[in-house]
Design an enzyme around this catalytic site. Structure first.
Site: not given
Lengths: 339, 370
Positions: A30, A68-70, A93, A95, A139
């Site tokens: 990203e 934005l889609s891990e 991150f 997280d 985070h």
């Protein structure tokens, strides 16, 4: 030729050298260029903290800004790896691994085993870890033990710029999935780093300071704190040996056990939460392998069993401090000096 | 007549990068009589452990440096004076001693590491001293110019010293020239060309000794003299396990027992010495370079290049120095060259120039006649 550079520059250099050497190395994440759908600019920001800055201009088309889609892009990176690429995916991150955990846990980690060794998955997932950045509980976690628990993944967490460069190059050349954990508060930390490419083998701990009275084992940011603690301890004539694990999976038990066999005392420092952690893992293994050498109970210095607090005062107390490490070491080593 | 002066023992400066050292133990106690060359105090640097030897005779009047404490280079760690010098004078000397600032010198020394382009590629070198004859120091297999850290300044007091990293070594090119050791010898002559060094004394250690001899045979008019320290090329025996172990070791635990074979006293192998070697060995291209050189250098456990008993075509003076306890190349090879001066040093292993630096420096300077 060696010169002092920061860990952030060292990581950028490792990516640069490997992209130059091997055209199958690509980078995904990203905002690593300039935002999804943007054409990419020569002076693009290069990721949320600028780690990949400058690479887009050098290797156009090989740094991919993702949506934005891990789960989508981590899955895509893992898939590309099985098809012959060597992707480095930046998860920003660690997280955020929650939303793409199936791709890592059930796919990447399992392929080699479920396809009888015929599939290889040379993917690197780079992500920031650790507290002290005033970024709050979502985070700031040190989730290294979660990934170390999973067979099929390699887990790396460097403590300095020299190691970060050599370990990332090794991670990219490695045929297994690697979770590469970068402590955000070490990005500015500088050490001597050769300009050339070099790879540090996995599973080889570094003895960063020699001492005969107590062994302090750690990884990541807290290695620097352990070194500060060793300085404090030296003033009280306690000679601490400091071991940087560098890689948590595989882990170098031999170096740890040999050291404890000579010092008889162990302090494990882990920024992760205390239960089922690297600290408990190392303490248990040493108790089993070197029980007869131990002169005192192993000590664990960890974060508390609580989410990372947003209050700066509490956050500073949360990460193991040099004082806390020195105190734990003195507790088991001070009588050795009196004797 | 008694010597009335007070002589300081200071933290030594071993090598280009040393700025401080840790005192690890006194070998003498206050009140002991000291002769020149006697070992007084042990010091550990970030590179290696070593021993400070007395450069003056007298009585050790004060041991100021504390064990396990770190001192800057040139800091006062002890005092030698004749027994007749009053205590008050010694105390006054200690009280007024100021450690010279290192800053200016450090700047100068940083620039002492340099790179030069030669026909075999980029070569890193250090140059020290500005007077007298040129001396070129040539390290051995797997070494680099820092192998001379105890020698370069001592020799530079009377000569102009160049120490280089051979191809495949240190920070020089990792590309290995053709033709094995002869290729390295031609590379050495090319290095001298690049720096406009027309003629030089060559001081070679181990494989660097063989390279120096080959350079002398290739261009005898350019080599003023040879000093061969624990040198290769003088017999066929060599510890092939050492070479194989050095090439293959990739971790500290593998490398330590290998490197310990270099020294009579294995305690000299410090954590940092191993770390520096590992950092070199991890560089891309080094493993291949070392394998290539190793296979050119020896086959089936025997050295492939054996020169002598005469170096036909070279008639300059030759000095051969060997550590008696050398476990890599046997000290018996010291007598292989007809007409060479030979010196065997006891209690010393393969790294004679490090383990007994003061003696080696003395012998080399005498040999050069400076």
């Amino acid at each position: 030729m060696a010169r002092k550079i920061s860990m952030k520059q060292a990581i950028n250099e490792a990516l640069d050298l490997e992209m130059k050497r091997d055209p199958t190395v690509i980078v995904m994440g990203e905002d690593i260029v300039g935002g999804a759908g943007a054409p990419g600019e020569e002076d693009a920001w290069g990721g949320v903290l600028g780690v990949t800055k400058g690479l887009h201009a050098k290797y156009p088309g090989r740094l991919l800004d993702t949506p934005l889609s891990e789960s989508a892009y981590i899955g895509a990176a893992i898939g590309a790896a099985t098809c012959g690429m060597r992707p480095v995916a930046e998860l920003m991150f660690l997280d955020f691994s929650g939303v793409c955990f199936d791709q890592i846990l059930n796919q990447a980690a399992k392929f080699k085993y479920m396809f009888g060794g015929k599939a290889k998955t040379p993917v690197v997932i780079r992500a920031m870890v650790g507290a002290g950045f005033r970024a709050a509980a979502q985070h700031s976690q040190m989730l290294t033990p979660v990934f170390t628990h999973i067979p099929g993944l390699k887990v790396v967490c460097p403590s300095n710029a020299y190691d970060a460069k050599g370990l990332l190059i090794q991670a990219i050349r490695d045929d297994d999935p690697v979770i590469f954990c970068e402590h955000k508060n070490l990005y500015g930390h500088e050490t001597d780093v050769p300009a050339e490419a070099y790879a540090i083998p996995f599973g080889e701990a570094s003895v960063v300071r020699e001492g005969k009275d107590v062994t302090i084992v750690s990884y990541g940011l807290t290695v620097q704190r352990a070194l500060e603690a060793a300085e404090k301890l030296a003033k009280d004539r306690i000679q601490a040996e400091v071991i940087d694990l560098r890689t948590l999976s595989p882990i170098d038990w031999d170096t740890v056990v040999e050291s404890v066999e000579s010092t008889g005392r162990l302090v494990v420092v882990d920024e992760a939460n205390p239960r089922c952690s690297i600290a408990t893992d190392v303490a248990a293994r040493v108790a089993q392998e070197a029980f007869n050498a131990l002169k005192a109970a192993p000590q664990m210095v960890t974060a508390p069993h609580a989410p990372v607090p947003f209050s700066p005062v509490l956050e500073d107390l949360y990460i193991p401090t040099a004082d806390a490490i020195a105190k734990a070491a003195s507790k088991i080593a001070s009588h050795a000096i009196a004797a | 007549m008694a010597d009335e002066s007070v002589k300081p023992i200071v933290m030594p400066k071993w090598g280009l990068s040393m700025s401080e050292g840790k005192l690890t133990g006194w070998l003498k106690t206050a009140g002991d009589k000291i002769a020149v060359g006697e070992q007084i105090v042990e010091v550990e640097t970030d590179k290696i452990a070593g021993v400070v030897e007395a450069s003056d005779a007298g009585v050790l009047r004060r041991t100021i440096g504390e064990v396990d404490a770190v001192y800057p280079v040139k800091a006062l760690i002890g005092v030698i004076a004749d027994a007749s010098v009053p205590d008050s004078e010694i105390d006054a000397y200690v009280a007024s001693y100021v450690t010279p600032a290192a800053d200016e010198e450090e700047e100068e020394e940083k620039s002492a590491y340099a790179f030069v382009d030669t026909p075999v590629g980029s070569i890193r070198y250090a140059k020290r001293g500005e007077r007298g004859d040129a001396v070129v120091l040539v390290h051995g297999f797997g070494g680099d110019l820092d192998n001379w850290l105890f020698n370069i300044d001592a020799l530079a007091a009377k000569t102009t010293v160049y120490a280089l990293d051979l191809p495949g070594h240190g920070q020089s090119t990792k590309a290995i020239p053709e033709n094995g050791l002869l290729g390295l010898a031609k590379g050495l002559l090319g290095f001298m060309d690049a720096l406009d060094v027309e003629r030089a004394h060559l001081v070679g250690h181990s494989m660097g000794g063989a390279v120096s001899m080959l350079a002398a045979l290739e261009a005898p008019q350019r080599v003023q003299s040879l000093t061969l320290i624990d040198s290769a090329g003088l017999g066929s025996e060599i510890n092939a396990d050492y070479l194989a172990g050095f090439v293959s070791a990739s971790s500290r635990r593998e490398l330590k027992p290998v490197v310990e074979q270099l020294f009579a006293d294995p305690k000299l192998v410090s954590r940092q010495l191993l770390e520096d070697l590992l950092r070199y060995k991890r560089l891309d291209g080094v493993e291949a370079a070392l394998s290539t050189i190793s296979s050119q250098f020896q086959a089936d456990g025997k050295q492939r290049t054996v020169l002598g008993p005469e170096l036909k075509g070279f008639d300059g003076p030759i000095l051969v120095i060997w550590g008696e306890d050398d476990r890599v190349i046997p000290a018996a090879h010291a007598n292989a060259l007809a007409g060479a001066k030979t010196e065997i040093i006891s209690g010393v292993g393969h790294m004679a120039q490090m383990e007994k630096a003061s003696r080696v420096n003395e012998l080399v300077l005498a040999h050069l006649g400076v």
